[in-house]
Each structure stands twice: as C-alpha cells, then as structure tokens.
Design a protein around this motif. Structure first.
Motif, PDB file in Angstrom:
ATOM      1  N   ALA A   4     -13.668   1.494  -8.126  1.00 32.79           N
ATOM      2  CA  ALA A   4     -12.641   1.910  -7.172  1.00 32.79           C
ATOM      3  C   ALA A   4     -11.634   2.847  -7.823  1.00 32.79           C
ATOM      4  N   SER A   5     -11.247   2.578  -9.061  1.00 39.09           N
ATOM      5  CA  SER A   5     -10.277   3.454  -9.724  1.00 39.09           C
ATOM      6  C   SER A   5     -10.886   4.815 -10.023  1.00 39.09           C
ATOM      7  N   THR A   6     -12.187   4.867 -10.315  1.00 43.96           N
ATOM      8  CA  THR A   6     -12.866   6.147 -10.525  1.00 43.96           C
ATOM      9  C   THR A   6     -12.876   6.951  -9.230  1.00 43.96           C
ATOM     10  N   LEU A   7     -13.184   6.300  -8.126  1.00 47.87           N
ATOM     11  CA  LEU A   7     -13.168   6.980  -6.832  1.00 47.87           C
ATOM     12  C   LEU A   7     -11.766   7.451  -6.489  1.00 47.87           C
ATOM     13  N   ALA A   8     -10.761   6.628  -6.757  1.00 48.24           N
ATOM     14  CA  ALA A   8      -9.377   6.993  -6.466  1.00 48.24           C
ATOM     15  C   ALA A   8      -8.935   8.187  -7.287  1.00 48.24           C
TER      16      ALA A   8
ATOM     17  N   ALA B 181     -10.130  11.192  -5.477  1.00 50.72           N
ATOM     18  CA  ALA B 181      -9.707  11.333  -4.082  1.00 50.72           C
ATOM     19  C   ALA B 181      -8.555  12.339  -3.987  1.00 50.72           C
ATOM     20  N   PRO B 182      -8.542  13.151  -2.928  1.00 53.79           N
ATOM     21  CA  PRO B 182      -7.496  14.160  -2.804  1.00 53.79           C
ATOM     22  C   PRO B 182      -6.145  13.628  -2.335  1.00 53.79           C
ATOM     23  N   GLY B 183      -6.081  12.392  -1.844  1.00 47.99           N
ATOM     24  CA  GLY B 183      -4.815  11.887  -1.310  1.00 47.99           C
ATOM     25  C   GLY B 183      -4.627  10.417  -1.584  1.00 47.99           C
ATOM     26  N   THR B 184      -3.997   9.756  -0.635  1.00 46.13           N
ATOM     27  CA  THR B 184      -3.699   8.339  -0.753  1.00 46.13           C
ATOM     28  C   THR B 184      -4.966   7.510  -0.619  1.00 46.13           C
ATOM     29  N   VAL B 185      -5.071   6.486  -1.442  1.00 43.59           N
ATOM     30  CA  VAL B 185      -6.201   5.562  -1.392  1.00 43.59           C
ATOM     31  C   VAL B 185      -5.649   4.179  -1.092  1.00 43.59           C
TER      32      VAL B 185
ATOM     33  N   VAL C  55       0.885   3.099  -8.077  1.00 41.48           N
ATOM     34  CA  VAL C  55       0.068   1.974  -7.621  1.00 41.48           C
ATOM     35  C   VAL C  55       1.014   0.893  -7.118  1.00 41.48           C
ATOM     36  N   GLU C  56       0.851   0.527  -5.844  1.00 38.49           N
ATOM     37  CA  GLU C  56       1.697  -0.484  -5.224  1.00 38.49           C
ATOM     38  C   GLU C  56       0.824  -1.612  -4.699  1.00 38.49           C
TER      39      GLU C  56
ATOM     40  N   LEU D 210       4.775   0.397   3.424  1.00 41.48           N
ATOM     41  CA  LEU D 210       4.299   1.050   4.646  1.00 41.48           C
ATOM     42  C   LEU D 210       4.902   2.445   4.797  1.00 41.48           C
ATOM     43  N   SER D 211       6.158   2.611   4.389  1.00 43.69           N
ATOM     44  CA  SER D 211       6.785   3.940   4.489  1.00 43.69           C
ATOM     45  C   SER D 211       6.115   4.921   3.520  1.00 43.69           C
ATOM     46  N   LEU D 212       5.629   4.429   2.383  1.00 40.48           N
ATOM     47  CA  LEU D 212       4.918   5.313   1.453  1.00 40.48           C
ATOM     48  C   LEU D 212       3.586   5.795   2.041  1.00 40.48           C
ATOM     49  N   LEU D 213       2.991   4.954   2.895  1.00 44.15           N
ATOM     50  CA  LEU D 213       1.705   5.302   3.500  1.00 44.15           C
ATOM     51  C   LEU D 213       1.860   6.224   4.708  1.00 44.15           C
ATOM     52  N   ALA D 214       3.066   6.279   5.257  1.00 42.36           N
ATOM     53  CA  ALA D 214       3.291   7.081   6.483  1.00 42.36           C
ATOM     54  C   ALA D 214       3.284   8.568   6.191  1.00 42.36           C
TER      55      ALA D 214
END
Length: 72
Positions: free
Chosen positions: A3-7, A10-14, A40-41, A68-72
């Motif tokens: 998962a960390s390799t994929l993250a 990744a171009p954005g938020t995972v 990482v949260e 949640l505000s970080l994900l918005a």
C-alpha cells in the motif's frame, strides 16, 4: 508495504481503510516509515458509539473533523 508503494506513486490523496484499529496502527507506522515526506493521518475510532445518553468525546470529534477537512 504494498500500500505504501502504491501511495508513493499515486498523484494525490490516498485513503486506506483497515478492518480494525491494530491494522490501522500498523499501516500508519509503515506509511510514515516508507513515505517520509508524506502527511499520514489516522482517523480516530470512537471510544464508544455515540448515543443520546453518551455524547461523543469532543477531542475525538475534533480530530475526525480535522482529518475530514484535509480530505475535502
């Protein structure tokens, strides 16, 4: 580790979901190790399910809203 390799690629938020708190704790440790420059949260679990008789813990509620505000 997968998962960390994929993250890392990744171009954005995972968003990673686990089945329990222990899995989440392990994932956070792994992500912070393999993705040193990433933010990482961990979304905090409820201490107990909120109900009319037992209001949610204000600190946990605040942490949840902050993430949640970080994900918005």
């Amino acid at each position: 580790m997968v998962a960390s390799t994929l993250a890392a690629e990744a171009p954005g938020t995972v968003l990673l979901m686990t089945t329990d708190g222990d899995g989440a704790d392990d994932a956070v440790v792994d992500f912070r190790f393999f993705l040193e420059d990433a933010t990482v949260e961990q979304f905090p679990a409820w201490e107990s399910l909120p109900s009319p008789e037992v209001p949610p813990n204000k600190e946990i509620l605040a942490e949840r809203f902050e993430i949640l505000s970080l994900l918005a």
